[in-house]
Design an enzyme around this catalytic site. Structure first.
Site, PDB file in Angstrom:
ATOM      1  N   LYS A  14       0.835  -1.214   0.000  1.00  0.00           N
ATOM      2  CA  LYS A  14       0.000   0.000   0.000  1.00  0.00           C
ATOM      3  C   LYS A  14       0.864   1.257   0.000  1.00  0.00           C
ATOM      4  O   LYS A  14       0.610   2.189  -0.743  1.00  0.00           O
ATOM      5  CB  LYS A  14      -0.882   0.071   1.263  1.00  0.00           C
ATOM      6  CG  LYS A  14      -1.977  -0.962   1.344  1.00  0.00           C
ATOM      7  CD  LYS A  14      -2.954  -0.627   2.475  1.00  0.00           C
ATOM      8  CE  LYS A  14      -2.308  -0.579   3.856  1.00  0.00           C
ATOM      9  NZ  LYS A  14      -1.916  -1.898   4.383  1.00  0.00           N
ATOM     10  N   ARG A  89     -10.383   1.029   7.786  1.00  0.00           N
ATOM     11  CA  ARG A  89      -9.867  -0.300   8.104  1.00  0.00           C
ATOM     12  C   ARG A  89     -10.884  -1.116   8.890  1.00  0.00           C
ATOM     13  O   ARG A  89     -10.618  -2.256   9.254  1.00  0.00           O
ATOM     14  CB  ARG A  89      -8.639  -0.102   8.975  1.00  0.00           C
ATOM     15  CG  ARG A  89      -7.443  -0.935   8.616  1.00  0.00           C
ATOM     16  CD  ARG A  89      -6.266  -0.340   9.370  1.00  0.00           C
ATOM     17  NE  ARG A  89      -5.113  -1.157   9.344  1.00  0.00           N
ATOM     18  CZ  ARG A  89      -3.967  -0.813   8.779  1.00  0.00           C
ATOM     19  NH1 ARG A  89      -3.850   0.334   8.137  1.00  0.00           N
ATOM     20  NH2 ARG A  89      -2.937  -1.600   8.854  1.00  0.00           N
ATOM     21  N   ARG A 128      11.165  -6.382   5.758  1.00  0.00           N
ATOM     22  CA  ARG A 128      11.074  -4.962   6.077  1.00  0.00           C
ATOM     23  C   ARG A 128      11.489  -4.723   7.527  1.00  0.00           C
ATOM     24  O   ARG A 128      12.176  -3.760   7.834  1.00  0.00           O
ATOM     25  CB  ARG A 128       9.638  -4.463   5.859  1.00  0.00           C
ATOM     26  CG  ARG A 128       9.492  -2.961   6.053  1.00  0.00           C
ATOM     27  CD  ARG A 128       8.137  -2.481   5.612  1.00  0.00           C
ATOM     28  NE  ARG A 128       7.121  -2.761   6.605  1.00  0.00           N
ATOM     29  CZ  ARG A 128       5.817  -2.542   6.426  1.00  0.00           C
ATOM     30  NH1 ARG A 128       5.387  -2.069   5.273  1.00  0.00           N
ATOM     31  NH2 ARG A 128       4.950  -2.795   7.367  1.00  0.00           N
ATOM     32  N   ARG A 134      11.102  -1.371  11.977  1.00  0.00           N
ATOM     33  CA  ARG A 134       9.782  -0.920  12.435  1.00  0.00           C
ATOM     34  C   ARG A 134       9.317  -1.875  13.525  1.00  0.00           C
ATOM     35  O   ARG A 134       9.340  -3.090  13.344  1.00  0.00           O
ATOM     36  CB  ARG A 134       8.803  -0.920  11.247  1.00  0.00           C
ATOM     37  CG  ARG A 134       7.850   0.256  11.314  1.00  0.00           C
ATOM     38  CD  ARG A 134       6.960   0.293  10.118  1.00  0.00           C
ATOM     39  NE  ARG A 134       5.690  -0.360  10.395  1.00  0.00           N
ATOM     40  CZ  ARG A 134       4.666  -0.323   9.557  1.00  0.00           C
ATOM     41  NH1 ARG A 134       4.762   0.303   8.401  1.00  0.00           N
ATOM     42  NH2 ARG A 134       3.536  -0.921   9.865  1.00  0.00           N
ATOM     43  N   ARG A 145      -1.305  -8.840  13.091  1.00  0.00           N
ATOM     44  CA  ARG A 145      -1.802  -7.838  12.143  1.00  0.00           C
ATOM     45  C   ARG A 145      -2.563  -8.492  10.987  1.00  0.00           C
ATOM     46  O   ARG A 145      -3.563  -7.967  10.508  1.00  0.00           O
ATOM     47  CB  ARG A 145      -0.643  -6.998  11.604  1.00  0.00           C
ATOM     48  CG  ARG A 145      -0.203  -5.949  12.635  1.00  0.00           C
ATOM     49  CD  ARG A 145       1.196  -5.485  12.402  1.00  0.00           C
ATOM     50  NE  ARG A 145       1.389  -4.831  11.150  1.00  0.00           N
ATOM     51  CZ  ARG A 145       2.559  -4.811  10.493  1.00  0.00           C
ATOM     52  NH1 ARG A 145       3.604  -5.433  10.989  1.00  0.00           N
ATOM     53  NH2 ARG A 145       2.663  -4.166   9.361  1.00  0.00           N
TER      54      ARG A 145
HETATM   55  P1  ADP Z   1       0.357  -2.046   7.826  1.00  0.00           P
HETATM   56  O1  ADP Z   1      -0.679  -1.894   6.762  1.00  0.00           O
HETATM   57  O2  ADP Z   1       1.628  -2.626   7.324  1.00  0.00           O
HETATM   58  O3  ADP Z   1      -0.148  -2.751   9.056  1.00  0.00           O
HETATM   59  P2  ADP Z   1       0.169   0.797   8.581  1.00  0.00           P
HETATM   60  O4  ADP Z   1       1.328   1.721   8.581  1.00  0.00           O
HETATM   61  O5  ADP Z   1      -0.941   1.051   7.627  1.00  0.00           O
HETATM   62  O6  ADP Z   1       0.826  -0.623   8.354  1.00  0.00           O
HETATM   63  O7  ADP Z   1      -0.473   0.738  10.066  1.00  0.00           O
HETATM   64  C1  ADP Z   1       0.313   0.516  11.210  1.00  0.00           C
HETATM   65  C2  ADP Z   1      -0.583   0.450  12.453  1.00  0.00           C
HETATM   66  O8  ADP Z   1      -1.273   1.709  12.632  1.00  0.00           O
HETATM   67  C3  ADP Z   1      -1.699  -0.579  12.426  1.00  0.00           C
HETATM   68  O9  ADP Z   1      -1.243  -1.873  12.813  1.00  0.00           O
HETATM   69  C4  ADP Z   1      -2.694   0.012  13.426  1.00  0.00           C
HETATM   70  O10 ADP Z   1      -2.290  -0.219  14.757  1.00  0.00           O
HETATM   71  C5  ADP Z   1      -2.584   1.496  13.166  1.00  0.00           C
HETATM   72  N1  ADP Z   1      -3.577   1.968  12.171  1.00  0.00           N
HETATM   73  C6  ADP Z   1      -3.316   2.449  10.920  1.00  0.00           C
HETATM   74  N2  ADP Z   1      -4.456   2.780  10.275  1.00  0.00           N
HETATM   75  C7  ADP Z   1      -5.465   2.509  11.130  1.00  0.00           C
HETATM   76  C8  ADP Z   1      -6.885   2.630  11.065  1.00  0.00           C
HETATM   77  N3  ADP Z   1      -7.507   3.090   9.961  1.00  0.00           N
HETATM   78  N4  ADP Z   1      -7.617   2.230  12.138  1.00  0.00           N
HETATM   79  C9  ADP Z   1      -7.028   1.770  13.253  1.00  0.00           C
HETATM   80  N5  ADP Z   1      -5.695   1.630  13.390  1.00  0.00           N
HETATM   81  C10 ADP Z   1      -4.915   1.992  12.353  1.00  0.00           C
END
Ligand code: ADP
Length: 192
Positions: A14, A89, A128, A134, A145
């Site tokens: 993404k 999400r 990664r 990270r 996740r």
């Molecule tokens: P990835 O898609 O690799 O999990 P992101 O950078 O999109 O990584 O998200 C990292 C973390 O941020 C998620 O695991 C969650 O804890 C939080 N997060 C991101 N977007 C949302 C959202 N829309 N709602 C709730 N938590 C979120």
């Protein structure tokens, strides 16, 4: 030029595709994960409230994320175009975004779904984690996740399919190939 969102599990690309598409189309790329990590780094109230959920690979509470993102795209001068990455999400977030969009005349034009087999996702995330350090890219948090995605985010596929705006894209292959596939599926929508 368009309002779109990227819908895909962790590790599907993404962030990488989001940056490229936003740049090509000249729209802001709003990645909730990046915005939240920035809050954590700055130690804001939101960052403090979000940190534990993020470290464990869980979701930050809907109300906090909805406020953060609607303030960003709504605000005093609502954005006309944007590429969202990582939001919505959950179904609650999707409904909030739809309500906001209907009110403002800014519902989404396209939902770009990247499809990648689970073994490949885990492989990419472990790699990664090695490179970027990270904190949520460790084996047990990655599993959590992926499970959180299946339970909370996968139901959005049906939500957007019903609205006729879901684009299913093969997310395997080179970064360029995937960008091309996305552009090809988007082009009929952008011509209208
Ligand atoms: P990835 O898609 O690799 O999990 P992101 O950078 O999109 O990584 O998200 C990292 C973390 O941020 C998620 O695991 C969650 O804890 C939080 N997060 C991101 N977007 C949302 C959202 N829309 N709602 C709730 N938590 C979120």
């Amino acid at each position: 030029m368009f309002r779109a969102l990227l819908l895909a599990p962790p590790g599907a690309g993404k962030g990488t595709q989001g940056e490229r598409l936003a740049e090509r189309h000249g729209v802001p790329h709003l990645a909730t994960g990046d915005l939240l990590r920035d809050h954590v780094a700055r130690g804001t109230d939101l960052g403090v409230a979000a940190k534990a959920a993020m470290d464990g690979g869980g979701l930050v509470p809907d109300a906090l994320v909805i406020d953060m993102i609607l303030e960003r795209i709504g605000g005093s001068e609502p954005l006309k175009d944007f590429l969202l990455d990582g939001f919505p999400r959950t179904l609650r977030q999707a409904r909030a975004a739809f309500e906001w969009g209907s009110l403002m005349g800014r519902t989404f034009d396209a939902v770009i779904m990247l499809q990648v087999p689970e073994e490949e996702l885990v492989r990419r995330l472990v790699e990664r984690g090695r490179q970027s350090g990270r904190s949520d890219d460790s084996a047990d948090v990655i599993r959590n996740r992926l499970q959180v995605y299946e339970e909370n985010t996968a139901p959005l596929i049906g939500f957007y399919e019903e609205r006729g705006i879901l684009l299913r894209i093969d997310g395997t292959g080179s970064v360029d190939e995937i960008t091309e596939r996305i552009e090809q599926s988007l082009s009929p929508l952008l011509e209208v």
